[in-house]
Design an enzyme around this catalytic site. Structure first.
Site, PDB file in Angstrom:
ATOM      1  N   ASP A   9      14.138 -14.680   0.466  1.00  0.00           N
ATOM      2  CA  ASP A   9      13.828 -13.860   1.639  1.00  0.00           C
ATOM      3  C   ASP A   9      13.081 -12.651   1.095  1.00  0.00           C
ATOM      4  O   ASP A   9      13.690 -11.732   0.552  1.00  0.00           O
ATOM      5  CB  ASP A   9      15.140 -13.458   2.327  1.00  0.00           C
ATOM      6  CG  ASP A   9      14.941 -12.364   3.382  1.00  0.00           C
ATOM      7  OD1 ASP A   9      13.779 -12.049   3.714  1.00  0.00           O
ATOM      8  OD2 ASP A   9      15.959 -11.832   3.863  1.00  0.00           O
TER       9      ASP A   9
ATOM     10  N   LYS B 246       4.756  -5.276   2.375  1.00  0.00           N
ATOM     11  CA  LYS B 246       4.725  -6.548   3.098  1.00  0.00           C
ATOM     12  C   LYS B 246       3.930  -6.425   4.405  1.00  0.00           C
ATOM     13  O   LYS B 246       3.318  -7.379   4.868  1.00  0.00           O
ATOM     14  CB  LYS B 246       6.156  -6.983   3.402  1.00  0.00           C
ATOM     15  CG  LYS B 246       6.249  -8.309   4.148  1.00  0.00           C
ATOM     16  CD  LYS B 246       7.703  -8.713   4.310  1.00  0.00           C
ATOM     17  CE  LYS B 246       7.851  -9.953   5.157  1.00  0.00           C
ATOM     18  NZ  LYS B 246       9.263 -10.339   5.286  1.00  0.00           N
TER      19      LYS B 246
ATOM     20  N   GLU C  74      10.936 -17.048   9.032  1.00  0.00           N
ATOM     21  CA  GLU C  74      12.247 -16.416   8.906  1.00  0.00           C
ATOM     22  C   GLU C  74      13.238 -16.859   9.983  1.00  0.00           C
ATOM     23  O   GLU C  74      14.385 -17.160   9.665  1.00  0.00           O
ATOM     24  CB  GLU C  74      12.079 -14.891   8.869  1.00  0.00           C
ATOM     25  CG  GLU C  74      11.471 -14.443   7.541  1.00  0.00           C
ATOM     26  CD  GLU C  74      11.012 -12.998   7.512  1.00  0.00           C
ATOM     27  OE1 GLU C  74      11.212 -12.280   8.497  1.00  0.00           O
ATOM     28  OE2 GLU C  74      10.439 -12.588   6.489  1.00  0.00           O
TER      29      GLU C  74
ATOM     30  N   ASP D 185      15.707 -10.857  14.945  1.00  0.00           N
ATOM     31  CA  ASP D 185      15.607 -10.373  13.561  1.00  0.00           C
ATOM     32  C   ASP D 185      14.934  -9.016  13.534  1.00  0.00           C
ATOM     33  O   ASP D 185      13.735  -8.895  13.752  1.00  0.00           O
ATOM     34  CB  ASP D 185      14.808 -11.382  12.733  1.00  0.00           C
ATOM     35  CG  ASP D 185      14.614 -10.902  11.294  1.00  0.00           C
ATOM     36  OD1 ASP D 185      15.061  -9.787  10.958  1.00  0.00           O
ATOM     37  OD2 ASP D 185      14.000 -11.653  10.510  1.00  0.00           O
TER      38      ASP D 185
HETATM   39  P1  ADP Z   1      13.663  -6.453   5.719  1.00  0.00           P
HETATM   40  O1  ADP Z   1      13.893  -7.860   6.126  1.00  0.00           O
HETATM   41  O2  ADP Z   1      12.545  -5.829   6.458  1.00  0.00           O
HETATM   42  O3  ADP Z   1      13.586  -6.235   4.265  1.00  0.00           O
HETATM   43  P2  ADP Z   1      16.457  -5.758   6.095  1.00  0.00           P
HETATM   44  O4  ADP Z   1      16.925  -6.854   6.948  1.00  0.00           O
HETATM   45  O5  ADP Z   1      16.924  -5.672   4.702  1.00  0.00           O
HETATM   46  O6  ADP Z   1      14.883  -5.598   6.206  1.00  0.00           O
HETATM   47  O7  ADP Z   1      16.796  -4.402   6.828  1.00  0.00           O
HETATM   48  C1  ADP Z   1      16.405  -3.208   6.309  1.00  0.00           C
HETATM   49  C2  ADP Z   1      16.574  -2.151   7.350  1.00  0.00           C
HETATM   50  O8  ADP Z   1      17.925  -2.144   7.808  1.00  0.00           O
HETATM   51  C3  ADP Z   1      16.274  -0.784   6.808  1.00  0.00           C
HETATM   52  O9  ADP Z   1      15.482  -0.076   7.734  1.00  0.00           O
HETATM   53  C4  ADP Z   1      17.654  -0.157   6.680  1.00  0.00           C
HETATM   54  O10 ADP Z   1      17.610   1.242   6.852  1.00  0.00           O
HETATM   55  C5  ADP Z   1      18.414  -0.829   7.801  1.00  0.00           C
HETATM   56  N1  ADP Z   1      19.851  -0.855   7.545  1.00  0.00           N
HETATM   57  C6  ADP Z   1      20.510  -1.424   6.520  1.00  0.00           C
HETATM   58  N2  ADP Z   1      21.830  -1.211   6.607  1.00  0.00           N
HETATM   59  C7  ADP Z   1      22.009  -0.472   7.727  1.00  0.00           C
HETATM   60  C8  ADP Z   1      23.168   0.095   8.373  1.00  0.00           C
HETATM   61  N3  ADP Z   1      24.386  -0.058   7.870  1.00  0.00           N
HETATM   62  N4  ADP Z   1      22.949   0.777   9.517  1.00  0.00           N
HETATM   63  C9  ADP Z   1      21.720   0.948  10.028  1.00  0.00           C
HETATM   64  N5  ADP Z   1      20.599   0.458   9.467  1.00  0.00           N
HETATM   65  C10 ADP Z   1      20.746  -0.245   8.327  1.00  0.00           C
HETATM   66 MG    MG Z   2      14.087  -9.517   6.865  1.00  0.00          MG
END
Ligand code: ADP
Ligand code: MG
Length: 602
Positions: free
Chosen positions: A9, A71, A148, A171
């Site tokens: 991912d 990305k 995804e 998502d």
């Molecule tokens: P991506 O797929 O874009 O890499 P993720 O699914 O890892 O993203 O999500 C990342 C986002 O989720 C970031 O903006 C982060 O700040 C937010 N995030 C992660 N944990 C939390 C949480 N506990 N509460 C609120 N936002 C969160």
């Molecule tokens: Mg993601």
């Protein structure tokens, strides 16, 4: 076992890897024993490259040598200057992939040769190909790119395999929002429709919170240094996470330049981020409309992505979809787990081999045709051959004819996109054939488009009269819009604004029509197209008719809008009520019980 395949991912914010082992998909820990590796790359003066947690720290200390969120620019010509060197988004992604590959090899104790990488359903061909190139640069074979939402559905399906269901995958990650409808029956997972916004994510909440903080403390954003700004953004993200666990949180910033704090509540977030919630809603309804599924026939909603942990996001979704039950288990791991399942399928493991995965084409493909009725509009029209959201693989044929008398050459340009004028879509390739001189409409040309599950488009052109056949395979297309094209387009648009004949009201009606055209697929498209074309024509030729035609279009578009809402089955007036947030309903989140933030909370 030999060559292993892993699932990756490759996220905007964080990346994860998984592998199929002992009959299940397992996440692979990195050197810190954590599953999430920040998608951040930083370069040292001596040329050392950092990836992940260390690089993330350098976002603050060395912002000019560190890159994140690349990305979002995959498949474009955007360049990143880190120190003295220049990098493309795909090169930066390659560093992240290489890191994950090394972590996986250490964990598995064997070489990893191949990877299945997930991409947002909204990625176009250029971004998909850039992702494949990133894999190659990292020393990985990448034969399969998976959407995804398909991956998340695969993971969700593994958890409840006995259920036949229509599932919505919502998502919401760091930089993108993808909403999909997926049907699961027997062992088949079929995507019915996808929609999304590739410029909306958790980062936008960070930015809004940072802006709110700057405003509340009467700071002048332009005067802050890059370092201070980075500190503020980091505190904003921390504050956002605190708000996931508590109804209100204190945002504190202490650095060389400033020392300030502000109390922020969930309720405040719902107010100053209103625009973001509004943008979240759109793809949810568009996907329902495209799949012709009403909101109340969804059996299950799978939340994916870190931003779905935010209680305000969960509550907003419950509000717009009018439901109480939403599954919130491990949102940031679902995609990686699904990629692991996919790796298992590709390795032909016994225990997963009878799972069948179909995919969909997230954008429309077609050819350009002459705009004969209104030649003063200087662009060809899009004729769709494969409509958005078709199941893959797919093969479809359409017949075209010569537009002019005694035409000698037939040009066929192949485009990707939803806009009605070809100039607004992406040109993928060009074909042409010589034809015998005949009156217009008498030489037929069959165009067959075959689009496979790996994103390879094969175009066959056949002129029955001469027997000529041509083929074009579009795989690694580098065509499309360059930064230069985009700049030129913007300049063109500037000129358009000066045109005095075009009042704001006309512009609005046209934009409205174009939006509806893009949102609808199938039956409505042609009806809307005919009306917009007519209005375009009236505006340039028949000024006295403008108000009358505009009124007629307004009524028609309102009617289309109404029909779109009935698919969605929701009264849109509720969205004008800004006060959807209910503080009473939102409990403080119990960390232990939910159990999703053991390791990603530093
Ligand atoms: P991506 O797929 O874009 O890499 P993720 O699914 O890892 O993203 O999500 C990342 C986002 O989720 C970031 O903006 C982060 O700040 C937010 N995030 C992660 N944990 C939390 C949480 N506990 N509460 C609120 N936002 C969160
Ligand atoms: Mg993601």
């Amino acid at each position: 076992m030999g060559k292993r395949i892993i699932g990756i991912d490759l996220g905007t914010t964080n990346s994860l890897a998984a592998v199929w082992e002992n009959g299940e998909s397992r996440l692979i820990p990195n050197a810190f024993g954590e599953y999430l590796t920040p998608s951040v790359v930083s370069v040292d003066d001596d040329g050392t490259i950092y990836v992940g947690k260390a690089a993330k720290e350098r976002l603050i200390s060395y912002p000019e040598k560190t890159a994140s969120v690349f990305k979002r620019h995959m498949g474009t010509n955007k360049e990143y200057f880190l120190g003295k060197k220049r990098y493309m988004p795909e090169e930066l992604s390659a560093f992240v992939l290489k890191k994950l590959k090394e972590d996986a090899e250490r964990y598995l104790g064997e070489e990893v040769e191949e990877a299945i990488i997930s991409v947002p359903a909204y990625f176009n061909d250029m971004a998909r190909n850039a992702t494949k190139r990133a894999g190659r640069l990292a020393g990985l074979k990448v034969e399969r790119i998976i959407n995804e939402p398909s991956a998340a559905a695969l993971a969700g399906q593994k958890q409840n395999p006995e259920e036949d269901a229509v599932v919505m995958v919502f998502d919401f990650g760091g930089g993108t929002l993808d909403v999909s409808l997926v049907e699961c029956f027997d062992n088949v997972i079929e995507i019915l429709a996808v929609s999304g916004d590739n410029q909306l994510g958790g980062e936008d909440f960070d930015n809004m919170i940072a802006r709110y903080f700057i405003l509340r403390n009467h700071l002048e954003a332009e005067k802050l240094s890059a370092e201070t700004f980075a500190v503020i953004k980091k505190s904003a993200e921390k504050c956002k996470r605190d708000l996931t666990d508590h109804k209100s949180a204190e945002m504190v910033v202490n650095c060389a330049e400033i020392s300030a704090k502000t109390e922020i509540s969930r309720k405040d977030v719902t107010e100053f981020c209103l625009e973001l919630f509004d943008r979240m809603r759109k793809p949810v309804f568009r996907v329902l409309m495209d799949a012709k599924v009403s909101a109340d026939s969804i059996n299950n909603i799978i939340l994916v992505g870190g931003s779905c942990k935010m209680p305000v996001v969960q509550q907003y979704l419950k509000h717009i979809l009018k439901r109480k039950d939403i599954e919130t288990r491990e949102p940031d791991r679902m995609i990686a787990l699904g990629c692991g399942v996919c790796a298992g399928i590709k390795e032909r493991n016994e225990d997963v081999k009878d799972m069948l995965l179909t995919d969909i084409c997230p954008f429309s493909l077609g050819v350009g045709i002459a705009n004969l009725k209104y030649p003063e509009v200087e662009s060809g029209l899009m004729s769709f051959i494969i409509p958005r959201n078709s199941s893959l693989p797919i093969s479809k044929e359409e017949v075209y004819v010569n537009a002019f008398d005694n035409q000698e050459i037939l040009h066929m340009n192949i485009y990707q996109g939803e806009a009605m004028y070809t100039k607004d879509n992406i040109l993928l390739g060009q074909m042409q054939a010589e034809i015998p001189p005949k009156p217009a409409g008498q030489v037929a040309c069959k165009m067959r488009f075959t689009y496979d599950i790996n994103g390879v488009l094969e175009v066959n052109m056949h002129i029955p009269l001469t027997g000529e056949q041509k083929q074009l395979v579009i795989v690694n297309n580098q065509l499309g819009m360059t930064e230069d094209d985009i700049r030129k387009k913007l300049e063109e648009y500037e000129k358009l604004k000066l045109n005095p004949a075009e009042s704001d009201e006309n512009r609005y009606v046209l934009e409205w029509g174009e939006r509806l055209y893009m949102q609808c697929s199938g039956e409505f498209r042609d009806e809307i197209l005919q009306r917009i074309l007519y209005f375009d024509h009236v505006m340039s030729q028949d000024l006295y008719q403008i108000p009358k035609v505009r009124k007629y279009l307004t009524v028609f578009f309102a009617y289309v809008e109404k029909i779109m809402e009935t698919y969605v089955n929701i009264d849109s007036s509720i969205f004008e009520d800004e006060d959807w947030y209910d503080d009473e309903e939102d409990e403080e989140t119990d960390r232990e019980f939910k159990g999703w933030n053991e390791e990603d909370d530093e």
